[in-house]
Design a protein around this motif. Structure first.
Motif, short mmCIF file in Angstrom:
data_model
loop_
_atom_site.label_atom_id
_atom_site.label_comp_id
_atom_site.label_asym_id
_atom_site.label_seq_id
_atom_site.Cartn_x
_atom_site.Cartn_y
_atom_site.Cartn_z
N ARG A 297 0.82 -1.21 0.00
CA ARG A 297 0.00 0.00 0.00
C ARG A 297 0.85 1.26 0.00
N MET A 298 2.14 1.09 -0.09
CA MET A 298 3.03 2.25 -0.08
C MET A 298 2.91 2.97 -1.42
N ARG A 299 2.76 4.26 -1.36
CA ARG A 299 2.63 5.04 -2.60
C ARG A 299 3.04 6.48 -2.36
N ARG A 300 3.35 7.16 -3.46
CA ARG A 300 3.62 8.60 -3.47
C ARG A 300 2.63 9.24 -4.45
N THR A 301 2.19 10.46 -4.13
CA THR A 301 1.20 11.13 -4.98
C THR A 301 1.67 12.52 -5.35
N ALA A 302 1.16 13.00 -6.46
CA ALA A 302 1.40 14.38 -6.92
C ALA A 302 0.10 14.86 -7.57
N LEU A 303 -0.21 16.14 -7.37
CA LEU A 303 -1.47 16.71 -7.84
C LEU A 303 -1.23 17.79 -8.87
N GLY A 304 -2.17 17.91 -9.80
CA GLY A 304 -2.15 18.99 -10.79
C GLY A 304 -3.57 19.36 -11.17
N ARG A 305 -3.81 20.65 -11.33
CA ARG A 305 -5.16 21.12 -11.67
C ARG A 305 -5.27 21.39 -13.17
N LEU A 306 -6.32 20.86 -13.77
CA LEU A 306 -6.62 21.11 -15.18
C LEU A 306 -7.83 22.02 -15.26
N VAL A 307 -7.67 23.14 -15.94
CA VAL A 307 -8.78 24.08 -16.16
C VAL A 307 -9.09 24.11 -17.64
N VAL A 308 -10.34 23.77 -17.97
CA VAL A 308 -10.79 23.81 -19.37
C VAL A 308 -11.70 25.02 -19.53
N GLN A 309 -11.31 25.93 -20.42
CA GLN A 309 -12.10 27.13 -20.67
C GLN A 309 -12.96 26.95 -21.91
#
Length: 640
Positions: A288-300
């Motif tokens: 269950r070991m994991r690393r995460t990274a987030l990014g926001r997508l904006v669609v206009q």
């Protein structure tokens, strides 16, 4: 100023664009054409503007027969130190007014030097290499990579080239060592980045390494229908498994979704539903070991109209209202033009509801024009237009709406009605209310006039507990409107008294009921007639009659049965006291009234005026009547 007269393309008196200019990227020293086709009543003149200023005419720019703008040789800078790049708009005009097209953004194709070059790096054998470069081209440059001045073999699925200029190499081998560089190409130029050395070192004994995300997704803003690429590359031992999810828990979906390389997410033909925060997870297999990274997508999304302004014709002195509603991401900003110029609100011109509503009051000839609603946001612009024409009024006003009456006291009724739109009110000079007691002839009708700004009026000195019929008309200088719907209302003061009624048995299955009408109009709004077969407990077959009806035939009854008839008078205050009587169908051709007073004491069909509500009471009453008749005859015989 470029000006050109177009032939008539249609019979429409208003102007309308058949084709508007679109955003375009021009190449230096090459010709550029921008479309503009208009229909309407001629003659029509077409003019072009750049950044709000008229495009100078001459040998360098001209307008073709169909209104298209031709720039023969697009330049970055001219003698006046001005560039041909900018926002272009087409303006069309006839004797009805002027119309402005959407703005088209014209950019000069360019490819400057790289502002981020790849950097040399060392990677353990079996690890992950990531080389990056960036260049801002117009249009966006196509990026490829070379190794030792030879194109990288993209058939090897260990190599992933992202359109953003990133080269990913997974499972690095000794053969991957070499000199790498970026190659950027667009319609303006081709450029090469600096070179970077990739060195592959001999791997140490394979020991456990926790998952590490070398590069996660970056915040990204795109326009609908474009492609979004969210990067995610991870390393570790054993090699981590990369997966994607949304922070809000919604499914990413499958249509238009593709994974590039070992974990980069590509979304093709993006729509508004794709906006959100995306989570890249690097999981160690079997744990269950994991690393995460987030990014926001904006669609206009560029503006789209939900409601367009509609052309109207109005007489002088009246009002007109234009409505314009648009949607988009981000929320569009609305501005209005009058004959191609920014509309300035004034005494008779008002903008409300975030500029979505334009109201023009006290219309004069100066207000006759073409009005445009321009919707703008960072994703684009859109325009819609409508014409305001000045006409002579030849129509009567519409009938007033939503007339209601409320009793305030035994002598007062309050009338209210809907206020019409401002452009309707301007053509009205007043209202007239018509009232009469219910049942009275039209000749007894009373009328009261009120002003055009009045939408409530009280009738006073009326009769208590009396029902009235009321309607309303609007008047203009040309005459009266159709009457409104008629309302019936009763002043306070009580309910009607119990009505007297007669019955007549017509045959074994039918009887006729007659009742007396009030001596004065308006005292009764109507009557409710019902009946029941004795000994049934409930009345049935209720009929409701207006106040001027005084007879009804009840048919399809049971032969020889006894029925109880009930009659109620009512008005707006409620139902009066019910009057009831028993009627037998055993004999036909007889009639009776609710009150006693017949000549023969032996008339067993003549009942008391009191209510007989049960079969036992009915039988007892009948027996008593028969015994009384026998005793009467015996005493009379002895006396003789």
């Amino acid at each position: 100023m470029l000006l050109f007269y177009l032939p008539v393309l249609g019979r429409a008196s208003e102007l309308a664009f058949l084709k508007e200019p679109n955003d375009v990227i021009a190449v230096r020293d090459r010709p550029l054409m921008l479309d503009c086709q208009v229909e309407g009543e001629g003659p029509i003149s077409v003019m072009w503007r750049r950044n709000g200023v008229s495009v100078p005419t001459g040998p360098k720019a001209s307008v073709l027969a169909n209104g298209t703008l031709l720039i023969k040789s697009f330049q970055k800078k001219r003698e006046s130190n001005e560039t041909d790049a900018g926002e272009y708009a087409c303006a069309a005009q006839n004797h009805y007014g002027m119309l402005i097209s959407r703005k088209a953004r014209v950019q000069l194709a360019s490819l400057p030097k790289f502002h981020i070059h790849p950097e040399s790096m060392s990677v353990d054998e079996g690890g992950v290499a990531r080389l990056t470069c960036q260049v801002n081209g117009i249009p966006e440059a196509s990026i490829s990579w070379e190794k030792n001045r030879t194109a990288v073999n993209t058939d090897d699925n260990r190599y992933t080239i992202l359109p953003t200029g990133i080269l990913q190499i997974t499972g690095v081998r000794q053969a991957d060592s070499g000199v790498y560089r970026c190659v950027a190409t667009n319609i303006a130029n081709t450029r090469f980045s600096h070179e970077a050395q990739l060195t592959v070192t001999v791997a140490a004994p394979r020991i456990y390494k926790e998952p590490v995300i070398l590069s996660g997704p970056q915040n990204l803003t795109i326009t609908v229908h474009q492609t979004a690429i969210l990067e995610c590359i991870a390393t570790g031992n054993p090699r981590p498994i990369v997966s994607w999810s949304r922070l809000d828990g919604r499914s990413i979906g499958v249509e238009g979704i593709q994974v590039l390389g070992t974990g980069n997410l590509m979304i093709s033909d993006a729509n508004l539903q794709h906006s959100g925060v995306y989570v890249c997870s690097a999981n160690r297999p079997g744990t269950r070991m994991r690393r995460t990274a987030l990014g926001r997508l904006v669609v206009q999304a560029p503006p789209e109209f939900l409601q367009w302004p509609q052309s109207v014709s109005r007489p002088a002195g009246s009002s007109a209202v234009f409505t314009c509603m648009a949607q988009g991401v981000p929320e569009p900003h609305l501005i209005w033009l009058k004959n191609g110029k920014i509309l300035t609100p004034g005494d008779n011109v008002k903008l409300t509801n975030n500029n979505s509503t334009l109201a023009v009051t006290r219309i004069t000839t100066d207000d006759e024009a073409i009005y445009q609603c321009i919707a703008e946001n960072s994703a684009g612009t859109n325009q819609a237009s409508a014409r305001l024409a000045l006409t002579q009024s030849t129509e009567l006003p519409e009938a007033p709406q939503d007339l209601t009456a409320t009793a305030l006291s035994p002598t007062t009724l309050q009338l209210t009605w809907a206020q019409p739109a401002p452009e309707v009110t301007d053509g009205i000079i007043g209202y007239v209310l018509h009232i009469r007691m219910l049942g009275e002839p039209d000749s007894r009708e009373l009328q009261e006039a009120v002003s055009k700004t009045t939408f409530q009026h009280d009738f006073t000195t009326l009769e208590p507990a009396t029902t009235y019929s009321i309607y309303l008309k609007a008047y203009s200088p040309l005459g009266a409107s159709q009457q409104s719907s008629t309302v019936v209302a009763t002043t306070l003061g009580g309910v009607p008294s119990s009505p007297s009624f007669f019955t007549k048995v017509l045959n074994k299955t039918a009887m006729q009921v007659f009742w007396e009408l009030p001596s004065k109009s308006g005292k009764v709004e109507g009557f409710k007639l019902s009946y029941r077969e004795v000994p049934q407990p409930n009345f049935q077959g209720q009929e409701v009659f207006p106040g001027h009806i005084n007879t009804h035939t009840i048919s399809h009854l049971e032969p020889t049965a006894v029925y109880e008839i009930q009659l109620v008078a009512y008005n707006g205050n409620g139902d009066g006291t019910a009057n009831k009587r028993l009627v037998s169908l055993a004999e036909s051709g007889t009639s009776a009234k609710t009150s006693s007073g017949g000549q023969s004491p032996c008339n067993c069909k003549q009942e008391d005026e009191g209510s007989m509500t049960g079969i036992v009471v009915g039988i007892h009453t009948g027996m008593a009547c028969i015994i009384f008749c026998v005793l009467f005859l015996m005493f009379g015989y002895r006396r003789r």
